[in-house]
Design an enzyme around this catalytic site. Structure first.
Site, PDB file in Angstrom:
ATOM      1  CG  HIS A   1      -5.397  -2.722   0.069  1.00  0.00           C
ATOM      2  ND1 HIS A   1      -5.065  -2.545  -1.032  1.00  0.00           N
ATOM      3  CD2 HIS A   1      -5.220  -2.229   0.996  1.00  0.00           C
ATOM      4  CE1 HIS A   1      -3.848  -1.435  -0.692  1.00  0.00           C
ATOM      5  NE2 HIS A   1      -3.912  -1.260   0.730  1.00  0.00           N
TER       6      HIS A   1
ATOM      7  CB  SER B   1      -0.968   0.176   1.132  1.00  0.00           C
ATOM      8  OG  SER B   1      -1.922   0.693   0.779  1.00  0.00           O
TER       9      SER B   1
ATOM     10  CG  ASP C   1      -6.704  -3.107  -3.868  1.00  0.00           C
ATOM     11  OD1 ASP C   1      -7.201  -2.373  -3.110  1.00  0.00           O
ATOM     12  OD2 ASP C   1      -5.164  -3.163  -3.485  1.00  0.00           O
TER      13      ASP C   1
END
Length: 670
Positions: free
Chosen positions: A339, A202, A308
């Site tokens: 995610h 991320s 995601d």
């Protein structure tokens, strides 16, 4: 491999003797032997318990908080003591993050911990436990404005990227560091080779992308997991807002209390230069790493979930295409998750592959990983296929066209263009989204226009990034558009809209490396969380029709005027099986994934201000990346198909509608 119980721990002295013997055996050939075989895998020969744990503060040479002195970023380090005692320099695995104190890392939200003297005790995740005994150092960097670092969080801008780049420079002797946050005692990095691999999920992976895009010397490889490649595309899709807040909210969320008090000017810039209109500004140019893919020297091992809905797969797709255009050495894993970190959806294979990747690019071992298939794709929960090159070399962008059907809003999808004058009309309903549209694909409904192939006689694969060009005439001065590709047919998939985004966390733990009292290598196991569906959205994209003339700036629409705009769909790799159908759906607001357009009328029933859009089908088309190109599409859409799933005209079940997503590029599964 995982270890379910810790073995007997050797004393430090015994471990040093064992490590020395192992290293001597590996590096010195026995008498009479011509030469020893070159190493192909690093082994856990160093003590983790006895490792050096230290902190330094690297001078970034920036003064982001305007206090009159340059900012120092905190760098926590764990490295082998024995390697230094034997004069062996070691490479570095680095994770630069804003999350070490505010939010935590990984599926268990681990934070850094320190002893009473401020010395690091726990390093989140398994990188230190697994790799330090194998001859690596692990370096955990607090981005400027977070935890123990000076400066301000500028959300992917110069300060963020330079926080980590300055550490790479220090590891290569080009920057200064100190043993304390304010003191003058210098710290050097003579213990390292200067070869660095950056990794992170991320925001952390985003920093790896950004630092790689500077071309900094010494950065040998990056492993961006679910990472952003352009911060504009995190907040907007061609002018359409994806969230109801901007980077100022995110900066405030992760900043330390001290930084929050002194960084008002940076916060103000994040508001003023990121307008909610979706217009492109210089702030976004600074945070767009894609144009600088030409500078990347490091190899790239990218991982992304194809479902995601936080850091959406467009980020991976445009970064991958730019890297390919500049000949960057690269590898990819694409999962069916949301995610989620690969440690939590394919753990044993991931750790083994990452181990070999770092051994090759940081230790120089010729273990063959650079000659293995480029792409690993999850085809069904826990079932993977590989591609020598990804997308496959046979992939060709193929133009597929919508056509008029027998019922309003239920059209065809084929190679042949629609006849001139053919149209379909829908009215934006912000209460509905892609799951509603797909469920009613075979029925006329006012909020969408759907176009469907016949049942396929053979499987059809999509591999890469698609676009959909739409010519639409609105009834209002503002309008948003969505385009989604849907596989219509029964399947069992990872439940990416549920909590966990395709995984379920179990109480049982497996251990990956060595542990200490304060830093365990044992993590909760996971399994795939699945659901049975009758349709699967495989790619999606959005735009504000007001951006038809420029992706950088919107303008009011003239009702009754036709406009043409191209929507960028997310990268994917999906096989539509024989017997299923492929659908293209065009609608307005995709509930839960983009915000609705502002009302174009300030009086009367708000419903009267909802845009209706009439599509010119002859001037609307999808361009899909299909291995085998138009021939493969034609072959799949002609001939006799196997029996279909649900009866035609019935409502098709899918995953639940997307959950509300806070604009934090980490999400619940950090």
């Amino acid at each position: 491999m995982p270890i379910r119980a810790r073995g007997t721990r050797l004393s430090s002295r015994s471990f040093i003797v064992a490590a020395t013997a192992a290293l001597t055996a590996a590096l010195v050939p026995p008498a009479g032997a011509q030469s020893a075989a070159p190493p192909r895998e690093s082994r856990p020969v160093y003590s983790y318990d006895n490792a050096i744990r230290e902190s330094v503060w690297v001078d970034t040479r920036l003064d982001g908080d305007g206090d009159g002195r340059t900012d120092r970023v905190a760098v926590d380090i764990v490295r082998s003591r024995e390697a230094g005692q034997h004069g062996r320099k070691i490479p570095v695995i680095m994770d630069a993050s804003p999350y070490y104190s505010c939010c935590g890392r990984g599926n268990e939200s681990q934070k850094k911990t320190y002893d009473a003297n401020g010395n690091p005790v726990r390093f989140p995740l398994y990188y230190d436990n697994y790799f330090v005994p194998r001859g690596y150092a692990f370096v955990a960097v607090d981005l400027a404005g977070t935890n123990r670092s000076d400066g301000c969080v500028d959300v992917g801008g110069r300060s963020d990227i330079h926080s980590a780049k300055a550490v790479v420079d220090w590891l290569n002797g080009r920057a200064r560091a100190y043993t304390s946050r304010t003191g003058a005692e210098r710290a050097t990095a003579g213990w390292t080779t200067g070869d660095v691999g950056m990794i992170g999920k991320s925001w952390d992976g985003t920093i790896a992308n950004g630092v790689a895009a500077t071309g900094v010397e010494g950065l040998k490889t990056v492993v961006p997991i679910a990472a952003i490649s352009s911060w504009y595309d995190y907040y907007f899709a061609k002018g359409a807002p994806l969230y109801d807040s901007g980077p100022d909210w995110l900066s405030d969320y992760v900043e330390s209390p001290d930084a929050r008090a002194r960084c008002e000017a940076v916060q103000r810039r994040l508001v003023d230069e990121a307008p909610r209109t979706g217009d492109w500004t210089g702030l976004w140019s600074e945070r767009d790493y894609v144009p600088d893919a030409r500078k990347v020297r490091a190899s790239v091992f990218a991982v992304h979930g194809m479902q995601d809905l936080n850091v959406r797969p467009k980020h991976f797709g445009q970064w991958w295409d730019a890297l390919a255009a500049h000949g960057v050495e690269r590898k990819v894993w694409l999962s069916q998750t949301g995610h989620v970190d690969p440690f939590d959806f394919r753990r044993a294979e991931w750790v083994g592959t990452l181990h070999r990747w770092f051994d090759h690019y940081l230790l120089g071992y010729d273990n063959g990983i650079d000659r293995e298939p480029m792409g690993d794709i999850e085809r069904a929960p826990g079932q993977w296929s590989t591609d020598r090159v990804w997308p496959p070399r046979s992939t060709a962008v193929t133009t597929i066209r919508p056509g008029k059907g027998a019922a309003p809003g239920v059209g065809t999808l084929a190679l042949k263009p629609a006849r001139p004058g053919a149209t379909e009309t829908f009215t934006d309903d912000p209460a509905l989204g892609e799951t509603d549209w797909a469920a009613d694909i075979d029925r006329s409904t006012p909020a969408k226009a759907g176009f469907i192939t016949p049942p396929l006689s053979r499987a059809l694969r999509l591999s890469g990034s698609s676009t959909v060009t739409v010519t639409a005439t609105p009834t209002t001065t503002t309008a948003h558009l969505s385009a989604v590709l849907v596989d219509l047919g029964p399947d069992t998939i990872r439940d990416y809209t549920a909590a966990g985004e395709g995984i379920t966390t179990l109480p049982e733990r497996t251990c990956w490396g060595a542990s200490t009292t304060g830093d365990s290598s044992c993590f909760k196991e996971t399994v795939a969380r699945t659901t049975a569906v009758e349709h699967t959205v495989v790619s999606r994209g959005w735009a504000d029709l007001g951006n038809h003339a420029s992706a950088a700036a919107g303008r009011p629409l003239t009702p009754g005027t036709a406009y043409t705009i191209t929507l960028d769909l997310h990268a994917t790799d999906h096989v539509v099986p024989a017997g299923h159908r492929l659908a293209l759906i065009i609608g307005g607001t995709d509930r839960g994934l983009i915000d609705p357009p502002p009302s174009s009328s300030s009086e009367g029933d708000p419903r009267s201000a909802r845009p209706s859009l009439t599509l010119d089908l002859a001037r609307t088309a999808a361009r899909l990346p299909i291995p085998g190109g138009a021939h493969a599409f034609l072959s799949a859409t002609t001939g006799t198909a196997p029996p279909a799933g649900a009866p035609r005209g019935s409502r098709l079940d899918g995953v639940a509608e997307p959950r509300p997503i806070r604009p934090i590029p980490a999400g619940g599964n950090r």
